[in-house]
Design an enzyme around this catalytic site. Sequence first.
Site, PDB file in Angstrom:
ATOM      1  N   CYS A  61      45.942  43.564  38.415  1.00  0.00           N
ATOM      2  CA  CYS A  61      45.154  43.344  37.199  1.00  0.00           C
ATOM      3  C   CYS A  61      44.859  44.626  36.427  1.00  0.00           C
ATOM      4  CB  CYS A  61      43.858  42.614  37.534  1.00  0.00           C
ATOM      5  SG  CYS A  61      42.749  43.525  38.629  1.00  0.00           S
ATOM      6  N   CYS A  78      39.682  43.629  46.764  1.00  0.00           N
ATOM      7  CA  CYS A  78      38.880  43.047  45.691  1.00  0.00           C
ATOM      8  C   CYS A  78      38.194  41.766  46.158  1.00  0.00           C
ATOM      9  CB  CYS A  78      39.762  42.767  44.480  1.00  0.00           C
ATOM     10  SG  CYS A  78      38.867  42.113  43.055  1.00  0.00           S
TER      11      CYS A  78
END
Length: 363
Positions: free
Chosen positions: A202, A104
């Site tokens: 997340c 990410c």
Amino acid sequence: MKASVLVAMSGGVDSSVAAALLKEKGYQVMGATMKIWDEGREVPFPSPRICCSLSAVEDAMAVCEQIKVPYRLLEYQEYFKSEIVEDFCREYRQGRTPNPCVLCNSRLKFHHFLKEAESLKCDFIATGHYARVETDRQTGKFLLKRGMDPVKDQSYFLYGVNQEVLSRLLLPVGEFNKDQIRHLAKTYGLSVAGKKESQEICFIPDNDHVSFLMRRFPGDWEKGDILDMSGKVVGTHPGYMHYTIGQRRGLGVAHPVPLYVVEIRPAENVIVVGRRQDLLKQVVLVSGINWISGHSPGASDRVSAKIRYRHGDAEVRLDPADESGHAFRVTFNEPQEAITPGQSMVFYSGEIVLGGGIIERAE
């Protein structure tokens, strides 16, 4: 004119203080939250501590209002799904244990987010990572260094950056420890000063990756054999995605000494278990290595490596595995335990992050 900076704000303490520090230093600050996941898509009761949950967005907006800087919400769900989540699923289906936070950072925060900053005419981007950027006085190149707080140091997750990114990247909290950041948040009167940290992935707020994978691929996980090191069947597993290298709990195998997952063979739908000493490996093939300086270390350079985030680094020798310069056979001076395919290996020279890549296999 004052330099401008787009700050990636998760709604947490670290990124909020990063924005406040930069504002105090005289930068023209703009806050932005990357909405990367539909919080209601996978779990019925999403955690308010997810970095892009509604409450996180509200917290980031509130901080920006407090410090009087503009705020933007960036819709990155499709990028995130195609580039991060699908890679995560693909790696687990191959019997590997991925690290989506590393991916990410390199693909989203330091690629798409940087492009966003450029479109907004911002000179820099900033995050709340505990790491530092400095300039090498001898070469003029930019260096990524460990954060000053050894407990919170997050340089491991940032090895995918290059010189272009480092030239535009500000990491204001890297000079502080967590207690100091909490104190600064209270000093600035930030509404998030007492907010707890999120430890979950997340997009898996309940921290149950097995359920996440089973919801997405319900027919792909079958029971299989658990073998010992001699090849003898000693048990049955409910699906190999339940396991990672080094795992001890939940094996369901009766044995006079503790057993650990030593190998995952997805093509055979087999888990191999052994004793703790069977986890020790010394030679590792690492691919896709990004060297932050643009070139690999010299043969005489002293290099250490970490095989996972919460693991101390140990000295290694690097030998090219092909002519690309991005695959190396890494030999540790001392054997390491539970080296896991899919995880990142990150290379250091003292405080400096040299680069890193993905562990393919241990030999």
